[in-house]
Design an enzyme around this catalytic site. Structure first.
Site, PDB file in Angstrom:
ATOM      1  N   GLY A 187       0.819  -1.202   0.000  1.00  0.00           N
ATOM      2  CA  GLY A 187       0.000   0.000   0.000  1.00  0.00           C
ATOM      3  C   GLY A 187       0.849   1.246   0.000  1.00  0.00           C
ATOM      4  O   GLY A 187       2.053   1.212  -0.244  1.00  0.00           O
TER       5      GLY A 187
ATOM      6  N   LYS B 120       2.748  -6.711   8.660  1.00  0.00           N
ATOM      7  CA  LYS B 120       2.703  -5.430   7.950  1.00  0.00           C
ATOM      8  C   LYS B 120       3.788  -4.530   8.505  1.00  0.00           C
ATOM      9  O   LYS B 120       3.839  -4.268   9.716  1.00  0.00           O
ATOM     10  CB  LYS B 120       1.339  -4.760   8.103  1.00  0.00           C
ATOM     11  CG  LYS B 120       1.215  -3.464   7.300  1.00  0.00           C
ATOM     12  CD  LYS B 120      -0.229  -2.983   7.213  1.00  0.00           C
ATOM     13  CE  LYS B 120      -0.337  -1.782   6.292  1.00  0.00           C
ATOM     14  NZ  LYS B 120      -1.744  -1.354   6.101  1.00  0.00           N
TER      15      LYS B 120
ATOM     16  N   ASP C 110     -12.119   3.510   4.508  1.00  0.00           N
ATOM     17  CA  ASP C 110     -11.670   3.030   3.196  1.00  0.00           C
ATOM     18  C   ASP C 110     -12.263   1.653   2.905  1.00  0.00           C
ATOM     19  O   ASP C 110     -11.588   0.758   2.391  1.00  0.00           O
ATOM     20  CB  ASP C 110     -10.143   2.983   3.136  1.00  0.00           C
ATOM     21  CG  ASP C 110      -9.620   2.828   1.704  1.00  0.00           C
ATOM     22  OD1 ASP C 110     -10.362   3.198   0.761  1.00  0.00           O
ATOM     23  OD2 ASP C 110      -8.494   2.342   1.529  1.00  0.00           O
TER      24      ASP C 110
ATOM     25  N   VAL D 284       2.856  -5.761   3.117  1.00  0.00           N
ATOM     26  CA  VAL D 284       2.359  -6.888   3.897  1.00  0.00           C
ATOM     27  C   VAL D 284       2.996  -8.173   3.377  1.00  0.00           C
ATOM     28  O   VAL D 284       3.013  -8.433   2.172  1.00  0.00           O
ATOM     29  CB  VAL D 284       0.822  -6.989   3.809  1.00  0.00           C
ATOM     30  CG1 VAL D 284       0.314  -8.133   4.691  1.00  0.00           C
ATOM     31  CG2 VAL D 284       0.166  -5.681   4.229  1.00  0.00           C
TER      32      VAL D 284
END
Length: 793
Positions: free
Chosen positions: A25, A46, A139, A30
């Site tokens: 991201g 992560k 999100d 991750v």
């Protein structure tokens, strides 16, 4: 060539052996990792990316870890551990969710609409848990919801709280602030308040909006607004425009072509027509409430959304839908009498409508005795209907499904036996049932019911009573629908005279009768008679009603129809736009009156040459009617007929023929072979055959159309000229001058007298007639005719 090494990622993070990259991201990456001690298990780690250690990103990363840590729910990925590498890069460890993103799972498994809703309810429960813990996801999207299977059962888990926001607690000791002008979240699923990018107007209802978008995508395959289609700037501008409603499930479905729609239905193990019906009604209301641009009108909680979806699944009334007697009765029948067809609701709704109309009529009757009489009749009608439903229950009766037609037929058989000593109750019930038959297109069954109701009332009340006037109006409406305009006008005028004697001069009951009378004049081409009547009716409504009352839209629509038929298209367009705005706000997006206005407005735009607008309005009208009407309802045929005319205008003759053919099938089945609407669609099919050079077929269709019109219309009706001009064109193009010329002459005579010398229809006949004369070797006569064209010197 690249100078990257084959492996840029660490082999270990703390005690976790890195196996592979799962995802990446904006601020973190991750990994799929393995833990060997103190327990052996696979986990997801992560870790913050190199170079992303700004104060803001560190705060967001820590906020996500804390958000996950405070939540303990089977629908949310769990935090297992946290720490930092030797280089100081923070990481946290979560359970490894071996799942497929939500939308892909639903499509791979070909989940039905019901199965998709059931899975979505579980997602709402997880979001509710987050909100109760003071965490807003901000999100939510299909890629952040993974679905796994265990023992044949699907479970959805929400991941990635990377842009989560705390509501009632601090997620970190650092300040987690959204920089002004930076919208957090994914565009397609972003709420209007997120798009405004102030960061000050985001609460749990932001997640409700995103859930609504996800649900719409699961059901229709598309998000309501798609930034990929219009670009991000236009998308954001459209999203924050609060006076513009969001696209419905039905309109989103219609954005794809026929092949895409068929494929979409296949992925849901159904067909196109059934899918349209499944996504109409309650589901459409639920999604519209969830994605309302005004957050105060959304569901307050994710649990509220889930509860409404559960009500939908249980065939109970949903909170998103405005309450009505007919709607709630329909839910009751579905829930408790599983064999009773949904069409029964039509009859119930009409009963409710009749009750409301009767109450309005009773209020106009100042005599206390009349009020008590009608109230008692309505009570007994209600008791009769309750008994009728009980006998029609498959568990109590014959054990098979009961259609609305069968229910009405059963009621008609029982009226005399059960209400023989109560003539006014019988009359009220027969009036209601007659209207129900009429709404189903069963005019032959409706007429005796309405005539009997009138006869009984005249016998019991005399010829000077408002209840008698009401029966005259109802019967007149049926005659008008059947194209029997002489009978309709006679009844309307008689009712109007009675009402003017018994009611105040500006009473709305009179305004409604004037509107029906004026519309009957319009159908016969008597525009000069119609205009003052319809203008008076509208003025009375404007005086008595609020600006957003749906009845005001009725008056606007009636006058617009006159202007449209008379060729005054700009005036008609303006009135229909006003009517559409009122009806959508007052009645919702899928009401029959909204569909009617859309179809009318589409026709006006078509004749003005605004074809894209026309196509959009007409397709939406068809979509609504397919959702709410039976496949054989004449109102659906109206919309198909008009859409076919638009396809014809664009040269899509095969498409036009298909639409006209389906409209003809419906009209003939519902209205009989001699109805004026049958004549109109026969004319349109003839025009299509003519364009494709199939002259023999076109001639026969035009002749059939003319034969019906000559029987049911006045000799000067402009609709006669339409068929005459079309038939003359067929003869002209075959060189049959002697057959063509008298048809042109009569068409020109009708159009000139009814529409005026500069009307486009007159110009059409002059032009076509002159062309025939030139083809026949008579150029001087052709030139003389062309001198009559507007602008000729």
């Amino acid at each position: 060539m690249t100078d990257r090494t084959p492996f840029d990622h660490p082999e270990r993070i703390g005690p976790y052996q890195i196996l592979q990259v799962i995802g990446e991201g904006g601020m973190g990456i991750v990994y799929d990792a393995e833990q060997k001690e103190p327990v052996r298990r696979r986990v997801a780690v992560k870790m913050m990316k190199v170079g992303m250690d700004t104060k803001e990103v560190v705060a967001r990363f820590e906020a996500e870890r804390q958000a996950l840590a405070v939540m303990q729910h089977p629908g949310i990925a769990q935090v297992l551990d946290a720490g930092a590498t030797e280089q100081g890069r923070p990481y946290f460890v979560m359970e490894l969710v071996r799942g497929i993103r939500l939308d892909e799972y639903c499509n791979r498994q070909r989940l039905t609409t019901r199965e998709r809703v059931e899975l979505f309810v579980e997602i709402c429960a997880a979001v509710q848990h987050a909100h109760q813990k003071g965490v807003i996801h901000r999100d939510l999207k299909p890629s952040n919801i993974l679905v796994t299977e265990a023992d044949g059962r699907a479970t959805a888990k929400i991941i990635d709280f990377g842009v989560a926001k705390a509501t009632g607690q601090r997620l970190t000791e650092e300040t987690l602030a959204t920089t002004y002008g930076q919208a957090l979240g994914t565009l397609a699923y972003m709420s209007p308040e997120q798009a405004e990018m102030t960061g000050l107007d985001v609460d749990t209802r932001t997640d409700i909006y995103s859930l609504g978008v996800i649900l719409q995508e699961l059901l229709t395959g598309k998000v309501p607004l798609d930034p990929k289609e219009v670009g991000a700037p236009a998308f954001l501008a459209q999203l924050i425009k609060r006076d513009q409603t969001m696209p419905t499930l039905g309109s989103t479905l219609s954005r794809g072509g026929r092949e895409k729609l068929a494929a979409l239905a296949e992925l849901r193990r159904t067909d196109v027509n059934r899918l349209r019906k499944e996504l109409g009604g309650d589901l459409q209301w639920i999604v519209q409430k969830a994605i309302d641009k005004d957050r105060t009108r959304r569901y307050e909680t994710a649990n509220g959304l889930a509860m409404d979806l559960k009500r939908y699944l249980a065939n109970e009334p949903v909170m998103a839908r405005p309450p009505s007697f007919g709607y709630r009765a329909g839910r009751f029948v579905r829930r408790n009498r599983t064999g009773v067809a949904a069409a029964v609701v039509v009859a119930v709704a009409l009963v409710a409508s009749a009750v409301v109309s009767a109450v309005g009529m009773v209020r106009a009757v100042r005599a206390e005795e009349a009020t008590a009489r009608e109230a008692e009749a309505l009570r007994q009608v209600s008791d009769f209907l309750v008994r009728l439903f009980e006998v029609s229950d498959p568990g109590e009766g014959r054990g098979s499904s009961v259609t609305a037609r069968e229910l009405l037929d059963e009621a008609s058989r029982r009226i005399d036996a059960e209400l023989s000593g109560q003539p006014l109750v019988r009359a009220r019930l027969m009036l209601t049932m007659g209207e129900a038959y009429q709404s189903l297109g069963l005019y032959e069954r409706a007429q005796p019911m309405l005539q009997q109701a009138l006869t009984v009332r005249e016998a019991e009340l005399g010829e000077e009573d408002l209840a008698v006037a009401e029966s005259l109006m109802r019967l007149g409406s049926l005659f008008s629908a059947r194209g029997q305009y002489d009978e309709a006008e006679r009844l309307y005028l008689r009712a109007l005279e009675m009402q003017r004697r018994l009611l105040p001069a500006r009473d709305l009951v009179i305004a409604r009768t004037l509107a029906r009378l004026g519309s009957s004049y319009v159908e016969r081409g008597r525009f000069e008679d119609a205009e003052p009547v319809l203008t008076e009716s509208l003025a009375m409504r404007q005086e008595a009603l609020e600006p957003d009352d749906p009845e005001l839209a009725d008056g606007l629509g009636s006058l617009a129809h006159l202007y449209y038929e008379a060729g005054r298209l700009a005036e008609a367009d303006s009135l229909w736009v006003r009517a559409l705005d009122i009806r959508e706000r007052a009645l919702g997006p899928n009401h029959p009156d909204v569909a009617l206005t859309l179809a009318n407005l589409g026709g006006a735009r078509w004749y003005q040459g605004r074809l894209d607008d026309a196509d959009r309005f007409l397709r939406r009208a068809v979509e609504i009617r397919m959702l709410i009407l039976s496949p054989d309802h004449p109102d659906l045929a109206d919309a198909l007929n008009t859409l076919g005319a638009l396809a014809w205008t664009r040269g899509r003759y095969d498409e036009a023929a298909d639409l006209y053919g389906e409209a003809l099938r419906i009209y003939e089945k519902a209205l009989g072979p001699d109805h004026v609407d049958v004549a109109r669609v026969l004319n349109n099919l003839a025009e299509t055959d003519w364009k494709m050079g199939e002259y023999a077929e076109a001639e026969q269709l035009f002749l059939r159309s003319l034969e019906i019109k000559e029987r049911v219309m006045e000799s000067g009706h402009p609709s006669l000229a339409v068929s005459l001009n079309g038939l003359a064109n067929v003869y002209r193009d075959q060189g049959r001058w002697a057959d063509a010329e008298p048809r042109y002459r009569r068409a020109l005579e009708i159009r000139s007298s009814q529409l005026g010398p500069e009307d486009p229809a007159v110009v059409e006949t002059l032009t076509d007639y002159a062309q025939m004369l030139r083809d026949a070797g008579r150029p001087d006569e052709a030139e003389a005719l062309e001198q009559r064209l507007p602008g000729s010197s």
